[in-house]
Design a protein around this motif. Structure first.
Motif, PDB file in Angstrom:
ATOM      1  N   GLN A   1      45.598  92.229  78.904  1.00 30.81           N
ATOM      2  CA  GLN A   1      45.610  90.921  79.560  1.00 30.81           C
ATOM      3  C   GLN A   1      46.407  89.900  78.755  1.00 30.81           C
ATOM      4  O   GLN A   1      47.123  89.067  79.322  1.00 30.81           O
ATOM      5  CB  GLN A   1      44.167  90.429  79.766  1.00 30.81           C
TER       6      GLN A   1
ATOM      7  N   THR B   1      49.592  88.165  80.532  1.00 28.42           N
ATOM      8  CA  THR B   1      49.565  86.726  80.829  1.00 28.42           C
ATOM      9  C   THR B   1      50.294  85.892  79.786  1.00 28.42           C
ATOM     10  O   THR B   1      50.646  84.739  80.046  1.00 28.42           O
ATOM     11  CB  THR B   1      48.113  86.230  80.921  1.00 28.42           C
TER      12      THR B   1
ATOM     13  N   SER C   1      40.211  90.177  83.355  1.00 30.23           N
ATOM     14  CA  SER C   1      40.771  90.140  84.720  1.00 30.23           C
ATOM     15  C   SER C   1      41.541  88.847  84.958  1.00 30.23           C
ATOM     16  O   SER C   1      41.469  88.257  86.026  1.00 30.23           O
ATOM     17  CB  SER C   1      39.647  90.288  85.757  1.00 30.23           C
ATOM     18  N   ARG C   2      42.327  88.420  83.975  1.00 31.53           N
ATOM     19  CA  ARG C   2      43.076  87.166  84.085  1.00 31.53           C
ATOM     20  C   ARG C   2      44.402  87.332  84.823  1.00 31.53           C
ATOM     21  O   ARG C   2      44.910  86.403  85.415  1.00 31.53           O
ATOM     22  CB  ARG C   2      43.343  86.599  82.682  1.00 31.53           C
ATOM     23  N   TRP C   3      44.978  88.516  84.763  1.00 35.46           N
ATOM     24  CA  TRP C   3      46.295  88.752  85.378  1.00 35.46           C
ATOM     25  C   TRP C   3      46.197  88.720  86.895  1.00 35.46           C
ATOM     26  O   TRP C   3      45.288  89.300  87.504  1.00 35.46           O
ATOM     27  CB  TRP C   3      46.841  90.106  84.924  1.00 35.46           C
TER      28      TRP C   3
END
Length: 475
Positions: free
Chosen positions: A343, A347, A464-466
């Motif tokens: 991640q 990001t 789960s930031r992408w």
């Protein structure tokens, strides 16, 4: 299969295999419009005594004129009672998901023996996409990904070929497209170069995590069931489950984050126990209701003690097993640490919104770790190269040594160049010089410097930031 048997279809056979003839019965041929299938069809009726009394032909898509003429001039022609083109040469995985089942297309399109192979492959894909659109009754506006504005990349070529197929269908079928009250749809065509990151990062929604971490056989989930208290044996037995749209729990939670899915299953299961006195009694807690079941293991053991509640047991056991197996694999493969590095690379920032300073410091210990699978190491290294828009060749070799990759795995990483990824950073880049971000790094990290997140910002899960590029396109 049972649905066909219900319609008095007595036998289903493969046309390419040796079969017994039934001269007194009609045969239904559900075949692709290919030279091989047509030759087998003609062969069945070229014998002194045909294999079947008559033939009802259903082709999965449009039959080419040359093959139609071949059938018309062959011994099978007098025996044909039905001939239809069905436009169903695709697989509907879910109500809103389909696949063309062409896994080799990636190799043909990005490493073709010749340009003619690319043209032929795009033609196949276009015909199958046209079948999907014909089935849906759609004549859409077509939009495609073409960053160079040249009209010569794969997405542009496919878009033009699909448009030609649709126009040809309109000329042949005056009733297409059918009248509808809905707005004209939009078909978005993009090739893999639009987003090289999303296939590599681990996705921790319920359905994606299950497909990534668990072994499925023919699309079925295989798991062990524990013997209950009322059985003669406590030995585990193997069971299988189809996770499809007939399962209400699956339909509800399949796109939820894994943590939310587990919480829902746990909450719903505990609610059943607290509201069902018979279940509480079976657990040895008559009159007071069952206590909360906090762990997945306890939930599984509780199910084993309630064999009389078969409907509830069937409803929950599959998903409790999936959650438990995913949790075990998540911990065994150290995906908490691996996912965090992924991640950060995708990001360009840490969970608290700070720029990533030195991703290699976090990645190298994982490359050295034997508990991290080679598959996950390859994914990390691909992301690292993509996010930095190439690294020095010597650095890449050192990272490969840390990961102890096989020759095949190393080659998989270098093959990214066939998709347009720059593997090597420029040698003449001066120290302190601002990096000129490449096409993928630009999409990953964005053009403008991001502001530090405030305490009031909605914070997603750290792993789960992408956000996939296509989701941004669709918004």
């Amino acid at each position: 299969m049972h649905e066909m048997l219900d319609e008095n279809v007595t036998l289903v056979e493969d046309i390419t295999r040796k079969r017994q003839g039934y001269p007194s019965s009609d045969a239904i041929y559900f075949i692709g419009p290919t030279e091989t299938c047509v030759d087998k069809l003609i062969e069945d009726f070229s014998r002194p005594k045909p294999m079947y009394a008559a033939a009802h032909l259903y082709f999965t898509s449009a039959l080419p004129d040359a093959l139609f003429d071949k059938i018309k001039k062959s011994p099978v022609a007098p025996h044909i009672r039905t001939l239809k083109e069905m436009n169903v040469d695709f697989i509907a995985c879910e109500s809103q998901v389909f696949t063309l089942e062409q896994p080799q297309s990636l190799f043909t399109l990005y490493n073709p023996p010749s340009s003619s192979h690319v043209t032929a492959e795009l033609g196949k894909i276009a015909k199958r996409l046209t079948s999907v659109l014909a089935t849906l009754g759609e004549y859409p506006h077509i939009r495609y990904y073409d960053p160079s504005h040249s009209g010569t990349n794969l997405a542009a070529k496919l878009a033009h070929t699909v448009q030609e197929e649709l126009d040809a269908m309109c000329r042949l079928d005056t009733d297409f497209p059918p009248q509808t009250e809905f707005k004209r749809a939009v078909l978005i065509i993009a090739d893999r170069s639009l987003d090289m990151v999303s296939p590599l990062v681990h996705e921790f929604t319920y359905q994606a995590m299950m497909n990534d971490l668990l072994v499925l056989e023919g699309g079925k989930y295989i798991y062990k069931t524990e013997g209950g208290a009322s059985t003669d044996s406590n030995a585990a037995q193997m069971a299988s489950a189809n996770l499809d749209e007939g399962d209400p729990i699956w339909m509800l939670i399949r796109h939820w984050h894994y943590a939310e899915a587990v919480e829902y299953i746990r909450g719903t299961f505990n609610k059943f126990l607290s509201e069902n006195k018979a279940a509480a009694s079976a657990l040895g807690q008559p009159g007071e209701g069952a206590t909360g079941i906090d762990s997945l293991k306890e939930m599984k053991e509780t199910l084993s003690s309630l064999p009389q509640f078969q409907e509830m047991k069937t409803k929950f056991s599959v998903h409790i097993n999936i959650c438990q197996e995913c949790k075990v694999m998540f911990e065994r493969r150290r995906l908490d640490a691996v996912g965090l590095v992924e991640q950060d690379l995708a990001t360009g920032e840490t969970p608290d919104g700070r720029p990533v300073k030195n991703a290699m410091m976090d990645m190298v210990p994982l490359l050295d770790d034997e508990n991290v699978s080679s598959y996950d190491k390859v994914r990390m290294l691909m992301l690292y190269i993509i996010s930095l828009d190439g690294i020095q060749d010597a650095e890449r070799r050192r990272l490969f040594e840390h990961a102890r990759l096989s020759l095949e795995e190393s080659q998989a990483i270098t093959n990214l160049s066939m998709l347009g990824v720059r593997l090597s950073a420029p040698l003449d880049k001066k120290k302190g010089e601002k990096d000129e971000r490449g096409p993928y790094a630009y999409k990953v990290h964005g053009k403008n410097k991001k502001k530090k997140k405030s305490d009031n910002d909605e914070v997603p899960y750290d792993l789960s930031r992408w956000v996939p590029v296509l989701k941004t396109v669709m918004m």
